[in-house]
Design a protein around this motif. Structure first.
Motif, PDB file in Angstrom:
ATOM      1  N   ASP A  58       0.825  -1.395  -0.014  1.00 56.21           N
ATOM      2  CA  ASP A  58      -0.067  -0.052  -0.191  1.00 56.21           C
ATOM      3  C   ASP A  58       0.771   1.023  -0.146  1.00 56.21           C
ATOM      4  N   LEU A  59       1.709   1.248  -0.956  1.00 53.13           N
ATOM      5  CA  LEU A  59       2.712   2.602  -1.114  1.00 53.13           C
ATOM      6  C   LEU A  59       2.665   2.892  -2.354  1.00 53.13           C
ATOM      7  N   CYS A  60       2.909   4.409  -2.601  1.00 56.89           N
ATOM      8  CA  CYS A  60       2.850   4.755  -3.841  1.00 56.89           C
ATOM      9  C   CYS A  60       4.588   4.647  -4.236  1.00 56.89           C
ATOM     10  N   ARG A  61       4.626   4.773  -5.756  1.00 56.21           N
ATOM     11  CA  ARG A  61       6.090   4.482  -6.137  1.00 56.21           C
ATOM     12  C   ARG A  61       6.965   5.197  -5.707  1.00 56.21           C
ATOM     13  N   GLN A  62       6.990   6.420  -5.342  1.00 51.66           N
ATOM     14  CA  GLN A  62       7.973   7.521  -4.673  1.00 51.66           C
ATOM     15  C   GLN A  62       8.272   6.861  -3.420  1.00 51.66           C
ATOM     16  N   CYS A  63       7.380   6.498  -2.540  1.00 51.21           N
ATOM     17  CA  CYS A  63       7.796   5.918  -1.192  1.00 51.21           C
ATOM     18  C   CYS A  63       8.107   4.757  -1.312  1.00 51.21           C
ATOM     19  N   PHE A  64       7.880   3.934  -2.240  1.00 50.42           N
ATOM     20  CA  PHE A  64       8.541   2.631  -2.331  1.00 50.42           C
ATOM     21  C   PHE A  64       9.890   2.790  -2.922  1.00 50.42           C
ATOM     22  N   ARG A  65      10.226   3.592  -3.570  1.00 56.08           N
ATOM     23  CA  ARG A  65      11.453   3.797  -4.065  1.00 56.08           C
ATOM     24  C   ARG A  65      12.559   4.135  -3.144  1.00 56.08           C
ATOM     25  N   GLU A  66      11.887   4.982  -1.935  1.00 58.37           N
ATOM     26  CA  GLU A  66      12.722   5.373  -0.967  1.00 58.37           C
ATOM     27  C   GLU A  66      12.942   4.430  -0.050  1.00 58.37           C
ATOM     28  N   ILE A  67      12.019   3.706   0.294  1.00 57.74           N
ATOM     29  CA  ILE A  67      12.228   2.603   1.379  1.00 57.74           C
ATOM     30  C   ILE A  67      12.323   1.289   1.053  1.00 57.74           C
ATOM     31  N   ALA A  68      12.476   1.083  -0.273  1.00 63.86           N
ATOM     32  CA  ALA A  68      12.680  -0.317  -0.834  1.00 63.86           C
ATOM     33  C   ALA A  68      13.719  -1.103  -0.276  1.00 63.86           C
ATOM     34  N   THR A  69      14.916  -0.593  -0.206  1.00 66.58           N
ATOM     35  CA  THR A  69      16.163  -1.292   0.366  1.00 66.58           C
ATOM     36  C   THR A  69      15.941  -1.660   1.825  1.00 66.58           C
ATOM     37  N   LYS A  70      15.260  -0.734   2.584  1.00 70.17           N
ATOM     38  CA  LYS A  70      14.871  -1.069   3.996  1.00 70.17           C
ATOM     39  C   LYS A  70      13.902  -2.161   4.241  1.00 70.17           C
ATOM     40  N   ILE A  71      13.172  -2.499   3.345  1.00 68.48           N
ATOM     41  CA  ILE A  71      12.210  -3.468   3.534  1.00 68.48           C
ATOM     42  C   ILE A  71      12.766  -4.696   2.703  1.00 68.48           C
ATOM     43  N   ASP A  72      13.744  -4.896   2.499  1.00 66.79           N
ATOM     44  CA  ASP A  72      14.367  -5.950   1.853  1.00 66.79           C
ATOM     45  C   ASP A  72      14.098  -6.320   0.060  1.00 66.79           C
ATOM     46  N   PHE A  73      14.034  -5.060  -0.508  1.00 63.75           N
ATOM     47  CA  PHE A  73      13.758  -5.133  -1.707  1.00 63.75           C
ATOM     48  C   PHE A  73      15.171  -5.051  -2.499  1.00 63.75           C
ATOM     49  N   LYS A  74      15.575  -5.903  -3.510  1.00 62.00           N
ATOM     50  CA  LYS A  74      16.947  -5.722  -3.918  1.00 62.00           C
ATOM     51  C   LYS A  74      16.507  -5.334  -5.352  1.00 62.00           C
ATOM     52  N   LYS A  75      17.394  -4.165  -5.705  1.00 58.99           N
ATOM     53  CA  LYS A  75      17.479  -3.673  -7.161  1.00 58.99           C
ATOM     54  C   LYS A  75      18.446  -4.365  -8.147  1.00 58.99           C
ATOM     55  N   TYR A  76      17.970  -4.839  -9.135  1.00 62.42           N
ATOM     56  CA  TYR A  76      19.133  -5.484  -9.775  1.00 62.42           C
ATOM     57  C   TYR A  76      19.360  -4.478 -11.068  1.00 62.42           C
ATOM     58  N   SER A  77      20.404  -4.698 -11.904  1.00 63.37           N
ATOM     59  CA  SER A  77      20.985  -3.765 -12.620  1.00 63.37           C
ATOM     60  C   SER A  77      21.833  -2.476 -12.271  1.00 63.37           C
TER      61      SER A  77
END
Ligand SMILES: [Zn+2]
Length: 77
Positions: A58-77
């Motif tokens: 339940d996040l917008c894309r901007q907030c997800f981008r900010e906290i993605a690494t904190k909630i264990d999402f990993k960015k590839y590339s």
């Protein structure tokens, strides 16, 4: 009106309860069952933009981008 949330004006009208009630009567957004206004970002309250409801985020894309690494999402590339 430029305020992103109609409740922000409550601070200003706290001393004038009659005006506050009139303001609420005319400016309160409708309670909706479906549509864009229902999917609000739980972090910032944004209604438009990419909403991520997947995995119960339940996040917008901007907030997800900010906290993605904190909630264990990993960015590839
Ligand atoms: Zn957000």
């Amino acid at each position: 009106m430029t305020a992103s949330d109609y409740k922000k004006v409550f601070v200003q009208l706290k001393a004038k309860p009659t005006k506050l009630n009139k303001y609420i009567k005319h400016n309160k957004p409708r309670d909706r069952k479906f549509g864009r206004a229902v999917t609000k970002c739980s972090r910032c309250g944004r209604t438009s933009g990419g909403h991520i409801g997947k995995y119960g985020l339940d996040l917008c894309r901007q907030c997800f981008r900010e906290i993605a690494t904190k909630i264990d999402f990993k960015k590839y590339s």
